[in-house]
Design an enzyme around this catalytic site. Structure first.
Site, PDB file in Angstrom:
ATOM      1  N   GLY A 212       5.253   1.075  -0.304  1.00 38.57           N
ATOM      2  CA  GLY A 212       4.049   1.838  -0.622  1.00 38.57           C
ATOM      3  C   GLY A 212       4.301   3.328  -0.426  1.00 38.57           C
TER       4      GLY A 212
ATOM      5  N   LEU B  46       3.023   5.577   1.754  1.00 34.69           N
ATOM      6  CA  LEU B  46       3.333   5.940   3.139  1.00 34.69           C
ATOM      7  C   LEU B  46       4.584   5.205   3.618  1.00 34.69           C
ATOM      8  CD1 LEU B  46       2.714   7.221   5.886  1.00 34.69           C
ATOM      9  CD2 LEU B  46       1.070   5.367   6.311  1.00 34.69           C
TER      10      LEU B  46
ATOM     11  N   TYR C  13     -14.121  -1.863   0.514  1.00 32.97           N
ATOM     12  CA  TYR C  13     -12.822  -1.474   1.094  1.00 32.97           C
ATOM     13  C   TYR C  13     -12.996  -1.093   2.570  1.00 32.97           C
ATOM     14  CZ  TYR C  13      -8.792   1.625   1.983  1.00 32.97           C
ATOM     15  OH  TYR C  13      -7.684   2.248   2.536  1.00 32.97           O
TER      16      TYR C  13
ATOM     17  N   LYS D  46     -11.404  -2.853   5.948  1.00 38.29           N
ATOM     18  CA  LYS D  46     -10.535  -2.095   6.866  1.00 38.29           C
ATOM     19  C   LYS D  46     -11.141  -2.059   8.272  1.00 38.29           C
ATOM     20  CE  LYS D  46      -7.198   0.061   5.932  1.00 38.29           C
ATOM     21  NZ  LYS D  46      -5.745  -0.311   5.943  1.00 38.29           N
TER      22      LYS D  46
END
Ligand SMILES: NC(=O)c1ccc[n+]([C@@H]2O[C@H](COP(=O)([O-])OP(=O)(O)OC[C@H]3O[C@@H](n4cnc5c(N)ncnc54)[C@H](OP(=O)(O)O)[C@@H]3O)[C@@H](O)[C@H]2O)c1
Length: 281
Positions: free
Chosen positions: A10, A12, A123, A127
């Protein structure tokens, strides 16, 4: 020290992988083709003989999550739960990345690390559940919330604005969403510094210092490719209807870092100037 990064391909993950390798650590860097964080058997097989596990894998498609909340929940909440349990089993420290979307975005001063979780969309809900899943399943964790990430290794706001500025005479960009543009290289550096400092278990905010809005950030982006910042016009979020609500205020405070003597990431504008050539190529 032996590290494992889940989600290494990804945006990051790529910069964190590079940083951990540069520091000379042993590293297992895996993504969905090497580990499925939602599958306990896969996690048991891959996560072993390591000291630190960093989870940068996630379902990050904010709008798609509105339609596919169950799928997002599996990756963003069940995945961290399985990883946290496995870390506890093998005695590894667990570093998990979270987001400003766990907050309502209605504040007017920076969110504290212990601020009330009040997500407005799917989302953010998934999270927020992921954060609690980590906290419930291991007592050796660092939850690092970040926001407004950009980096060389993924689709991100500066690249989109650069491309649009090449095909449009003007750009209309919102002024009523405020946050802290954050370079993945800086966040990777902060994660490493937290681990090296043996930071106490807890929640930390990994964003640049200062604040701007998307309009202000876009002015800097177009200026850095030699275009006139005045081509960037002001608009408001109401003009951009999207499936998922966006926080109006995403500024995260850095008190927890300051308390333990770990320096927060520098000012967003100064960091953009350091990042721009790397990110825009
Ligand atoms: N980007 C932002 O602006 C932002 C802002 C705040 C917080 N964050 C958080 O920062 C972290 C890193 O974000 P990012 O932008 O670097 O994410 P990203 O580029 O979307 O990378 C996530 C990686 O995880 C992989 N993955 C998905 N499901 C998986 C699974 N079940 N098992 C293993 N790997 C899986 C993805 O593979 P596929 O691509 O094949 O699905 C992808 O390679 C995430 O926790 C995100 O929530 C990001």
């Amino acid at each position: 020290m032996r590290w494992l990064i889940a989600g290494a391909k990804g945006m990051l993950g790529q910069d964190l992988t590079a940083r951990v390798v540069k520091d000379g650590h042993d590293l297992i860097a895996v993504d969905i083709d090497g580990i499925d964080i939602t599958d306990p058997a896969s996690v048991r097989e891959i996560v072993k003989d390591v000291d630190v596990v960093v989870n940068v894998a996630a379902f990050t498609a904010v709008d798609a999550a509105e339609e596919k909340e169950a799928a997002a929940f599996t990756v963003n909440a069940t995945g961290p739960e399985i990883l946290a349990r496995r870390c506890r089993e093998i005695g590894a420290r667990f570093v998990h990345i979270s987001t400003d979307y766990v907050f309502s975005g209605d504040a007017t001063s920076p969110y504290r690390e212990d601020g009330l979780l009040e997500p407005k969309g799917a989302y953010g809900r998934t999270k927020a559940a992921g954060e609690w899943a980590v906290r419930c399943n291991t007592d050796d964790y660092l939850i690092v919330r970040t926001a407004w990430l950009y980096g060389a290794g993924g689709k991100c706001f500066p690249k989109t604005m650069r491309d649009l500025s090449q095909t449009h005479e003007t750009l209309s960009v919102v002024t009523d969403e405020v946050g802290q543009p954050t370079w993945t290289v800086d966040l990777a550096d902060l994660i490493v510094r937290l681990v090296d400092a043996e930071a106490p278990t807890g929640i930390y905010h990994g964003t640049s210092s200062g604040k701007t809005n998307w309009h202000g950030f876009t002015r800097e982006i177009v200026a850095s490719i030699g275009k006139d910042p005045d081509m960037v016009k002001e608009t408001t979020a109401a003009a951009f209807k999207r499936p998922a609500p966006r926080p109006h205020y995403s500024v995260l405070g850095h008190d927890a870092l300051e308390r333990i003597g770990v320096e927060p990431i520098g000012d967003w504008k100064e960091r953009w100037l350091a990042a721009k050539d790397v990110v825009l190529g």
